[in-house]
Design a protein around this motif. Sequence first.
Motif, PDB file in Angstrom:
ATOM      1  N   UNK A  60       0.714  -1.244  -0.049  1.00  0.00           N
ATOM      2  CA  UNK A  60      -0.089  -0.188  -0.130  1.00  0.00           C
ATOM      3  C   UNK A  60       0.717   1.289  -0.025  1.00  0.00           C
ATOM      4  N   UNK A  61       1.874   1.208   0.899  1.00  0.00           N
ATOM      5  CA  UNK A  61       2.798   2.304   0.839  1.00  0.00           C
ATOM      6  C   UNK A  61       4.124   1.890   0.972  1.00  0.00           C
ATOM      7  N   UNK A  62       5.323   2.449   0.521  1.00  0.00           N
ATOM      8  CA  UNK A  62       6.839   2.000   0.841  1.00  0.00           C
ATOM      9  C   UNK A  62       7.453   3.270   1.184  1.00  0.00           C
ATOM     10  N   UNK A  63       8.187   3.200   2.216  1.00  0.00           N
ATOM     11  CA  UNK A  63       9.274   4.269   2.737  1.00  0.00           C
ATOM     12  C   UNK A  63      10.674   3.651   2.731  1.00  0.00           C
ATOM     13  N   UNK A  64      11.493   4.647   2.328  1.00  0.00           N
ATOM     14  CA  UNK A  64      12.762   4.097   2.189  1.00  0.00           C
ATOM     15  C   UNK A  64      13.520   4.729   3.262  1.00  0.00           C
ATOM     16  N   UNK A  65      14.361   4.124   3.999  1.00  0.00           N
ATOM     17  CA  UNK A  65      15.168   4.842   4.998  1.00  0.00           C
ATOM     18  C   UNK A  65      16.613   4.718   4.617  1.00  0.00           C
ATOM     19  N   UNK A  66      17.167   5.719   4.237  1.00  0.00           N
ATOM     20  CA  UNK A  66      18.523   5.406   3.587  1.00  0.00           C
ATOM     21  C   UNK A  66      19.521   6.597   3.658  1.00  0.00           C
ATOM     22  N   UNK A  67      20.729   6.766   3.154  1.00  0.00           N
ATOM     23  CA  UNK A  67      21.502   7.844   3.332  1.00  0.00           C
ATOM     24  C   UNK A  67      21.066   9.031   2.608  1.00  0.00           C
ATOM     25  N   UNK A  68      21.313  10.228   3.178  1.00  0.00           N
ATOM     26  CA  UNK A  68      20.749  11.463   2.478  1.00  0.00           C
ATOM     27  C   UNK A  68      20.987  11.541   0.833  1.00  0.00           C
ATOM     28  N   UNK A  69      22.246  11.011   0.760  1.00  0.00           N
ATOM     29  CA  UNK A  69      22.474  11.272  -0.789  1.00  0.00           C
ATOM     30  C   UNK A  69      21.816  10.398  -1.636  1.00  0.00           C
ATOM     31  N   UNK A  70      21.227   9.523  -1.084  1.00  0.00           N
ATOM     32  CA  UNK A  70      20.523   8.431  -2.143  1.00  0.00           C
ATOM     33  C   UNK A  70      19.001   9.084  -2.309  1.00  0.00           C
ATOM     34  N   UNK A  71      18.890   9.940  -1.406  1.00  0.00           N
ATOM     35  CA  UNK A  71      17.134  10.328  -1.559  1.00  0.00           C
ATOM     36  C   UNK A  71      16.984  10.716  -2.866  1.00  0.00           C
ATOM     37  N   UNK A  72      17.605  11.672  -3.466  1.00  0.00           N
ATOM     38  CA  UNK A  72      17.160  12.439  -4.801  1.00  0.00           C
ATOM     39  C   UNK A  72      17.301  11.364  -5.761  1.00  0.00           C
ATOM     40  N   UNK A  73      18.446  10.604  -6.120  1.00  0.00           N
ATOM     41  CA  UNK A  73      18.297   9.673  -7.131  1.00  0.00           C
ATOM     42  C   UNK A  73      17.044   8.555  -6.916  1.00  0.00           C
ATOM     43  N   UNK A  74      16.775   8.400  -5.629  1.00  0.00           N
ATOM     44  CA  UNK A  74      15.572   7.570  -5.478  1.00  0.00           C
ATOM     45  C   UNK A  74      14.307   8.246  -6.034  1.00  0.00           C
ATOM     46  N   UNK A  75      14.050   9.366  -5.505  1.00  0.00           N
ATOM     47  CA  UNK A  75      12.939   9.862  -6.100  1.00  0.00           C
ATOM     48  C   UNK A  75      12.688  10.096  -7.336  1.00  0.00           C
ATOM     49  N   UNK A  76      13.844  10.246  -8.068  1.00  0.00           N
ATOM     50  CA  UNK A  76      13.971  10.760  -9.629  1.00  0.00           C
ATOM     51  C   UNK A  76      13.343   9.242 -10.022  1.00  0.00           C
ATOM     52  N   UNK A  77      14.007   8.185  -9.840  1.00  0.00           N
ATOM     53  CA  UNK A  77      13.394   6.786 -10.161  1.00  0.00           C
ATOM     54  C   UNK A  77      11.986   6.329  -9.816  1.00  0.00           C
ATOM     55  N   UNK A  78      11.793   6.717  -8.706  1.00  0.00           N
ATOM     56  CA  UNK A  78      10.273   6.128  -8.193  1.00  0.00           C
ATOM     57  C   UNK A  78       9.824   7.373  -7.119  1.00  0.00           C
ATOM     58  N   UNK A  79       8.966   8.120  -7.625  1.00  0.00           N
ATOM     59  CA  UNK A  79       8.278   9.381  -7.108  1.00  0.00           C
ATOM     60  C   UNK A  79       7.387   8.801  -6.128  1.00  0.00           C
ATOM     61  N   UNK A  80       6.803   7.588  -6.361  1.00  0.00           N
ATOM     62  CA  UNK A  80       5.824   6.874  -5.358  1.00  0.00           C
ATOM     63  C   UNK A  80       6.375   6.637  -4.035  1.00  0.00           C
TER      64      UNK A  80
END
Length: 284
Positions: A60-80
């Motif tokens: 239903x929902x997915x949250x990713x807890x990761x290094x700050x440097x990976x947040x922007x690339x992650x959102x670029x690939x998957x804005x969900x």
Amino acid sequence: MSSPLFEPLPLDFSNLPKLPPRQGTAHKGQFGHVWLLGGDHGMGGAALLAAEAALRAGAGRVSLMTRAAHLAPALTRMPELMTHSADSSYALAQLLQQADVLVAGPGLGQAPWGRSLLSVTTTLDKPQVWDADALNLLAHGDISPAKSLLITPHPGEAARLLRCSVQQIQQDRPQAALCLAKRYQATVILKGAGTLIATMDGDLRRCDRGHPSMAGPGFGDVLAGLLGALLAQGMVDFEAACLAIWLHAVAGEQLGSGGRGLLASDLLPVIRSLLEAHSPCLAH
Ligand SMILES: NC(=O)C1=CN([C@@H]2O[C@H](COP(=O)(O)OP(=O)(O)OC[C@H]3O[C@@H](n4cnc5c(N)ncnc54)[C@H](OP(=O)(O)O)[C@@H]3O)[C@@H](O)[C@H]2O)[C@@H](O)CC1
Ligand SMILES: Nc1ncnc2c1ncn2[C@@H]1O[C@H](COP(=O)(O)OP(=O)(O)O)[C@@H](O)[C@H]1O
């Protein structure tokens, strides 16, 4: 671990557990919130693959807890995705109250950053999947296993957890899987060709599907995310393990006919189709 004493039953492909169809009025709050913890420097992709697998398998929902440097690339690939990088264990513990299921380990590393994330999860009484570096940290002995735990070691990780060699694990995989289940009070998926599922009660299954084209990076990360999504949608550990292993292995087999160079992320659309054929979203 010298002679194989325990003969696993083959996975019963004709009778795999199903996800129920969804009501027309379904909403995302009914299909669980998966939290992914991982992706230390240099390994951000592992956590991202697991998160993508969880989304593609219907969480239903997915949250990713990761290094700050990976947040922007992650959102670029998957804005969900929802994304976080906790500043403190206290902040993480507060955030994890929202989780229905935790998946910890892909790319987590074994440095203080990863260790502190994992140490917060051990006290939480929620279904958890521990993979990769969560297992390496567990093997060090200074982190206790979570209460409701499904672990997914490859033979290298299994050897670390049982303090023996990879060769000893491979000599008697059934016994190794059962031994891990007892020692860590967990459901165990011992990966590799002929993946095994073992429970604390001594139930043992083997999956003979899959393909050597899956011997590449990230295939275990996809499995971890898939398990998280099935748990979030209401399956218990053993059911989720049986269905996830089958979906993952059959997707690999289908795509493996194209030969070497298969990517773990290539599995995702095939897993989605297989899941829909097996457990349709709408009742017919
Ligand atoms: N894109 C990314 O960000 C990626 C990041 N990743 C992240 O990297 C971190 C380290 O994880 P890792 O699995 O790469 O290293 P590691 O635990 O040392 O295992 C390797 C050793 O284990 C063994 N072994 C394994 N399988 C076996 C088998 N079937 N059959 C037999 N043996 C087997 C084998 O031992 P050997 O035979 O050499 O003694 C092998 O050398 C982790 O956090 C992970 O999530 C990866 O997910 C990749 C993509
Ligand atoms: N030869 C093979 N036959 C069947 N399945 C395989 C084979 N090689 C790898 N796999 C599967 O691919 C996945 C690899 O996971 P893992 O070793 O944790 O990789 P990673 O850490 O890179 O994600 C496991 O599910 C494993 O069972």
